[in-house]
Design an enzyme around this catalytic site. Sequence first.
Site, short mmCIF file in Angstrom:
data_model
loop_
_atom_site.label_atom_id
_atom_site.label_comp_id
_atom_site.label_asym_id
_atom_site.label_seq_id
_atom_site.Cartn_x
_atom_site.Cartn_y
_atom_site.Cartn_z
N HIS A 55 0.98 -1.08 -0.20
CA HIS A 55 0.04 -0.14 0.03
C HIS A 55 1.01 1.43 -0.16
CE1 HIS A 55 -2.98 3.01 1.52
NE2 HIS A 55 -3.75 2.19 0.87
N GLU A 113 -4.05 2.08 -7.39
CA GLU A 113 -4.31 3.14 -6.34
C GLU A 113 -3.54 4.27 -6.75
OE1 GLU A 113 -6.68 1.74 -2.58
OE2 GLU A 113 -4.33 1.66 -2.17
P1 PGA Z 1 -9.61 6.15 0.38
O1 PGA Z 1 -8.36 4.94 0.65
O2 PGA Z 1 -10.89 5.23 -0.24
O3 PGA Z 1 -9.85 6.58 1.75
O4 PGA Z 1 -9.33 7.13 -0.78
C1 PGA Z 1 -8.11 3.73 -0.14
C2 PGA Z 1 -7.01 3.10 0.14
O5 PGA Z 1 -6.03 3.80 0.70
O6 PGA Z 1 -6.98 1.95 0.07
#
Ligand code: PGA
Length: 244
Positions: free
Chosen positions: A96, A164
């Site tokens: 992540h 992401e």
């Molecule tokens: P968020 O986070 O939906 O709060 O933007 C997503 C993530 O970091 O997995």
Amino acid sequence: MQQVKLIVSNWKMNLGNKKAARLVNNIKKLKNVHPNYKNIICPQFLLIPHISNLVNKSSVLLGAQDCHYQKEGAYTGDTSIELLKENKCKYIIVGHSERRQYHKENDSIIRKKVDLVLSKKIKPIVCVGELLKERQSKRYVRIIKNQLDICIPKNLNNIVIAYEPVWSIGTGLVPSLKEINEIYQLTKIFLQKSKKIHNFYFLYGGSVNSKNFKEIIENTSVDGALIGGASLKFSEMKKILTNS
Ligand code: PGA
């Protein structure tokens, strides 16, 4: 594209025992969860044994937000994969961007974690994504391919990739449907050509909420979502899980 969609809640460092239990119990009682949706919840480590008991014999699956790349040993403050497996974690988020940023994890550390997780027959959810400056300077394609190249082993079936974009996490900014599909396409071609991987799950994550989820799931090639902030709210998860 897979028919099954993975709806992954990343609670991050949020919720205490009571609030977490209330949220899980409400989610367990939900009727009309979309039949193709797999609901995976990733709580902070200390909540895992409690949530593991609560989701036992339900359709909710348990995941973790990280693990160490060694099986066990002198790693103060870290959590081992053995313990996560013992507590019935079926998925582990790896790489992540908050781990990359705050814990200085790089692609080769992430690859070691991916290999360990796979060796324990747990499914890694491997996060990739570019910084804002990398998108603005049009370097994002190279960055994402490089992350995939180092973090993903060859010849795997059904690896879970979560795209992401870092600039989208917690900001309310979401890439366009076209931009999400562009990353899906490049991931697909890269995995086929360089990794001999033909089946994979492609999740989108970053400021997902019930409104944009519906739009994204219906109009892009994604196989699900990795949801942070909105996953802490039952009203949001109810709409997402029932696709309403
Ligand atoms: P968020 O986070 O939906 O709060 O933007 C997503 C993530 O970091 O997995």
